[in-house]
Design a protein around this motif. Structure first.
Motif, mmCIF file in Angstrom:
data_model
loop_
_atom_site.group_PDB
_atom_site.id
_atom_site.type_symbol
_atom_site.label_atom_id
_atom_site.label_comp_id
_atom_site.label_asym_id
_atom_site.label_seq_id
_atom_site.Cartn_x
_atom_site.Cartn_y
_atom_site.Cartn_z
ATOM 1 N N ASN A 7 52.751 154.342 -51.187
ATOM 2 C CA ASN A 7 53.693 153.306 -50.738
ATOM 3 C C ASN A 7 53.313 151.924 -51.276
ATOM 4 O OD1 ASN A 7 56.022 152.534 -49.335
ATOM 5 N ND2 ASN A 7 54.846 151.903 -47.548
ATOM 6 N N ALA A 8 52.646 151.877 -52.417
ATOM 7 C CA ALA A 8 52.185 150.606 -52.976
ATOM 8 C C ALA A 8 53.354 149.791 -53.510
ATOM 9 C CB ALA A 8 51.168 150.861 -54.086
ATOM 10 N N PHE A 9 53.107 148.479 -53.620
ATOM 11 C CA PHE A 9 54.100 147.582 -54.216
ATOM 12 C C PHE A 9 54.164 147.822 -55.720
ATOM 13 C CE2 PHE A 9 53.207 144.992 -50.404
ATOM 14 C CZ PHE A 9 54.509 144.761 -49.979
ATOM 15 N N ILE A 10 55.365 147.779 -56.266
ATOM 16 C CA ILE A 10 55.544 147.808 -57.711
ATOM 17 C C ILE A 10 56.055 146.435 -58.136
ATOM 18 C CG2 ILE A 10 57.854 148.845 -57.465
ATOM 19 C CD1 ILE A 10 57.294 150.221 -60.195
ATOM 20 N N ASN A 11 55.376 145.817 -59.088
ATOM 21 C CA ASN A 11 55.650 144.439 -59.482
ATOM 22 C C ASN A 11 56.304 144.387 -60.849
ATOM 23 O OD1 ASN A 11 54.349 143.604 -57.133
ATOM 24 N ND2 ASN A 11 52.376 143.443 -58.161
ATOM 25 N N ALA A 12 57.212 143.433 -60.985
ATOM 26 C CA ALA A 12 57.793 143.112 -62.284
ATOM 27 C C ALA A 12 57.016 141.942 -62.874
ATOM 28 C CB ALA A 12 59.263 142.759 -62.143
ATOM 29 N N TYR A 13 56.533 142.117 -64.090
ATOM 30 C CA TYR A 13 55.785 141.082 -64.807
ATOM 31 C C TYR A 13 56.709 140.534 -65.883
ATOM 32 C CZ TYR A 13 51.731 138.844 -67.003
ATOM 33 O OH TYR A 13 50.846 137.931 -67.521
ATOM 34 N N ILE A 14 57.158 139.289 -65.696
ATOM 35 C CA ILE A 14 58.155 138.671 -66.572
ATOM 36 C C ILE A 14 57.486 137.562 -67.369
ATOM 37 C CG2 ILE A 14 60.392 137.521 -66.666
ATOM 38 C CD1 ILE A 14 60.963 138.721 -63.879
ATOM 39 N N GLU A 15 57.598 137.629 -68.690
ATOM 40 C CA GLU A 15 57.029 136.608 -69.573
ATOM 41 C C GLU A 15 58.144 135.702 -70.093
ATOM 42 O OE1 GLU A 15 53.897 138.164 -72.250
ATOM 43 O OE2 GLU A 15 54.389 140.093 -71.338
ATOM 44 N N LEU A 16 57.861 134.392 -70.152
ATOM 45 C CA LEU A 16 58.874 133.393 -70.460
ATOM 46 C C LEU A 16 58.461 132.540 -71.649
ATOM 47 C CD1 LEU A 16 59.482 132.107 -66.812
ATOM 48 C CD2 LEU A 16 60.749 133.897 -67.983
ATOM 49 N N ASP A 17 59.470 132.049 -72.359
ATOM 50 C CA ASP A 17 59.280 131.028 -73.385
ATOM 51 C C ASP A 17 59.617 129.689 -72.736
ATOM 52 O OD1 ASP A 17 59.174 129.357 -75.530
ATOM 53 O OD2 ASP A 17 60.630 130.454 -76.763
ATOM 54 N N MET A 18 58.596 128.856 -72.473
ATOM 55 C CA MET A 18 58.753 127.647 -71.669
ATOM 56 C C MET A 18 59.201 126.432 -72.484
ATOM 57 S SD MET A 18 58.012 128.777 -68.659
ATOM 58 C CE MET A 18 57.500 127.491 -67.522
ATOM 59 N N HIS A 19 59.626 126.612 -73.721
ATOM 60 C CA HIS A 19 60.146 125.485 -74.503
ATOM 61 C C HIS A 19 61.428 124.969 -73.860
ATOM 62 C CE1 HIS A 19 57.498 127.109 -77.741
ATOM 63 N NE2 HIS A 19 57.365 125.822 -78.016
ATOM 64 N N GLY A 20 61.549 123.632 -73.772
ATOM 65 C CA GLY A 20 62.716 123.022 -73.164
ATOM 66 C C GLY A 20 63.843 122.795 -74.156
ATOM 67 N N GLU A 21 64.783 121.926 -73.765
ATOM 68 C CA GLU A 21 65.924 121.630 -74.626
ATOM 69 C C GLU A 21 65.482 120.928 -75.905
ATOM 70 O OE1 GLU A 21 68.775 119.474 -72.387
ATOM 71 O OE2 GLU A 21 68.818 120.902 -70.730
ATOM 72 N N LYS A 22 64.463 120.065 -75.792
ATOM 73 C CA LYS A 22 63.914 119.380 -76.957
ATOM 74 C C LYS A 22 62.575 120.005 -77.318
ATOM 75 C CE LYS A 22 66.155 114.980 -75.874
ATOM 76 N NZ LYS A 22 65.962 113.535 -75.605
ATOM 77 N N PRO A 23 62.177 119.937 -78.589
ATOM 78 C CA PRO A 23 60.899 120.558 -78.998
ATOM 79 C C PRO A 23 59.687 119.984 -78.274
ATOM 80 C CG PRO A 23 62.244 120.032 -80.915
ATOM 81 C CD PRO A 23 62.930 119.398 -79.737
ATOM 82 N N THR A 24 59.771 118.728 -77.835
ATOM 83 C CA THR A 24 58.629 118.092 -77.174
ATOM 84 C C THR A 24 58.597 118.337 -75.678
ATOM 85 O OG1 THR A 24 59.910 116.039 -76.981
ATOM 86 C CG2 THR A 24 58.476 116.286 -78.904
ATOM 87 N N LYS A 25 59.640 118.966 -75.129
ATOM 88 C CA LYS A 25 59.706 119.180 -73.682
ATOM 89 C C LYS A 25 59.336 120.612 -73.326
ATOM 90 C CE LYS A 25 62.920 115.600 -72.172
ATOM 91 N NZ LYS A 25 64.142 115.321 -71.379
ATOM 92 N N ILE A 26 58.705 120.759 -72.156
ATOM 93 C CA ILE A 26 58.286 122.064 -71.651
ATOM 94 C C ILE A 26 58.899 122.259 -70.268
ATOM 95 C CG2 ILE A 26 56.315 123.518 -71.006
ATOM 96 C CD1 ILE A 26 56.487 122.999 -73.975
ATOM 97 N N VAL A 27 59.379 123.463 -69.999
ATOM 98 C CA VAL A 27 59.921 123.774 -68.676
ATOM 99 C C VAL A 27 58.783 123.756 -67.661
ATOM 100 C CG1 VAL A 27 61.142 125.486 -67.285
ATOM 101 C CG2 VAL A 27 61.750 125.164 -69.690
ATOM 102 N N GLU A 28 58.949 122.984 -66.605
ATOM 103 C CA GLU A 28 57.907 122.881 -65.586
ATOM 104 C C GLU A 28 57.907 124.122 -64.691
ATOM 105 O OE1 GLU A 28 58.512 119.303 -63.427
ATOM 106 O OE2 GLU A 28 58.051 117.988 -65.128
ATOM 107 N N ALA A 29 56.799 124.319 -63.990
ATOM 108 C CA ALA A 29 56.687 125.447 -63.064
ATOM 109 C C ALA A 29 57.758 125.334 -61.978
ATOM 110 C CB ALA A 29 55.297 125.482 -62.439
ATOM 111 N N PHE A 30 58.340 126.456 -61.609
ATOM 112 C CA PHE A 30 59.401 126.439 -60.587
ATOM 113 C C PHE A 30 59.217 127.627 -59.647
ATOM 114 C CE2 PHE A 30 61.002 128.656 -64.333
ATOM 115 C CZ PHE A 30 61.531 129.832 -63.810
ATOM 116 N N THR A 31 59.732 127.450 -58.423
ATOM 117 C CA THR A 31 59.672 128.482 -57.385
ATOM 118 C C THR A 31 61.081 128.728 -56.868
ATOM 119 O OG1 THR A 31 57.451 127.758 -56.745
ATOM 120 C CG2 THR A 31 58.637 129.162 -55.195
#
Length: 353
Positions: free
Chosen positions: A126-150
């Protein structure tokens, strides 16, 4: 002679007086210097005493290598998600470093984890099964990075997430309060509940979250300072017209957080439970689809993928099974395209008529 002796005597008296005055001045100056030297020595002694204080060093016993905490270190190859340049494996055994990462069907990946958690292996059916999702954190501009979100997402198939969550609800009408109680609110009320919080009879800190109907927001502003971050807000999903939906999302919704990697902040990851191994594979897949579609809503307005890779993991097993995710977005796009084509056809028909 007498006049000469008198002049000499006067000169000696003046010299003596000047000498005495000079001695007095020197004495005063020396006394001041002595005070300063004494103060300096006192400060030096105090510093020396502080240095002599022994710091007690606690000895730590030997920790076996198995029990030592290992930090996750990712290499450049593991961060690289594009493996299209690698060759296909020719048999059942291959080196992942030189071949493409095998993509498993979702149901097969779940079944593989069930085998490792069978009572004959890990004995955690009955263990938890987790989804591991990898992201490309590049923003709209090359110098911007998507900040951590919840974010918190409603999954179609609710499961025991192992957390004890409590909700306090605010509304004016008895009908809304009754709906909040049926949805699972720990406590609900109107202005009387607000007064009890003001008096200190009820503490908002004892609850996981607070939800409210827009009609009572004017009365609720008097305890804004007591509620702090738990004050109802539509951006957080705690203020709305349908209290039952808000409450169920807090009680049974799955919360996840996207965190940039320390090795490279342009990469991010999400680890979120999608259910338990005892659930049906179709139910787990539908929960997985709901989560990745919710993640895609945070996608920045730029070209390229936001979600780069998804896999299924089930602790304490270290096995990782890569699963496909783009087909779920392709189904949605094809459905939208077919809907638009039907509308165009209907418009043509009406024009012909």
């Amino acid at each position: 002679m007498a006049a000469t002796a008198g002049k000499q005597l006067g000169t000696l008296a003046a010299a003596y007086y000047h000498h005495q005055k000079l001695n007095l001045h020197c004495y005063q100056l020396c006394s001041l210097l002595q005070v300063r030297n004494y103060a300096a020595r006192k400060g030096t002694r105090e510093k020396a005493k502080k240095k002599k204080v022994k710091v007690e060093v606690k000895k730590v016993g030997f920790v076996p290598p198995i029990r030592q905490k290992k930090t996750e270190t990712l290499t450049v190859g593991e961060l690289q998600t594009d493996d299209s340049w690698k060759s296909e494996p020719l048999d059942d055994v291959w080196l992942g470093k030189y071949h493409k990462w095998k993509v498993y069907p979702f149901a097969e990946a779940v079944e593989c984890h069930r085998e490792t958690h069978h009572p004959t292996c890990y004995n955690l059916p009955n263990a938890f099964i987790n989804a591991y999702i990898e992201l490309d954190m590049h923003g709209e501009k090359p110098t911007k990075i998507v900040e951590a979100f919840t974010r918190t997402v409603n999954v179609p198939h609710v499961f025991d997430h192992g957390e004890n969550r409590t909700v306090i609800a605010f509304a004016k009408t008895p009908e809304l309060l009754q709906l909040a109680d049926k949805a699972g609110a720990t406590i609900s009320g109107d202005n009387q509940l607000i007064k009890r919080i003001q008096k200190g009879e009820i503490s908002v800190s004892d609850f996981t979250a607070a939800v409210a109907h827009p009609e009572i927001m004017a009365d609720l502003s008097v305890i804004r300072g007591l509620m702090k971050r738990k004050f109802p807000n539509p951006r957080v999903g705690t203020l709305g017209l349908d209290l039952s939906v808000l409450i169920r999302k807090i009680l049974y919704g799955i919360q996840y957080k996207a965190v940039p990697l320390e090795q490279d902040i342009t990469f991010g990851r999400i680890t979120v439970p999608i259910g338990r191994l005892t659930m049906d594979s179709k139910q787990l897949e539908e929960n997985f689809i709901a989560i990745i579609k919710d993640v895609e809503q945070v996608r920045p307005k730029r070209d390229g993928l936001f979600i780069t890779r998804t896999s299924l993991r089930c602790p304490p097993s270290t096995e990782v099974f890569k699963v496909e995710f783009q087909k779920y977005f392709e189904e949605k796009n094809s459905a939208d395209a077919s809907y638009e084509s039907d509308d165009d056809e209907e418009i043509v028909r009406t024009n012909v008529i």
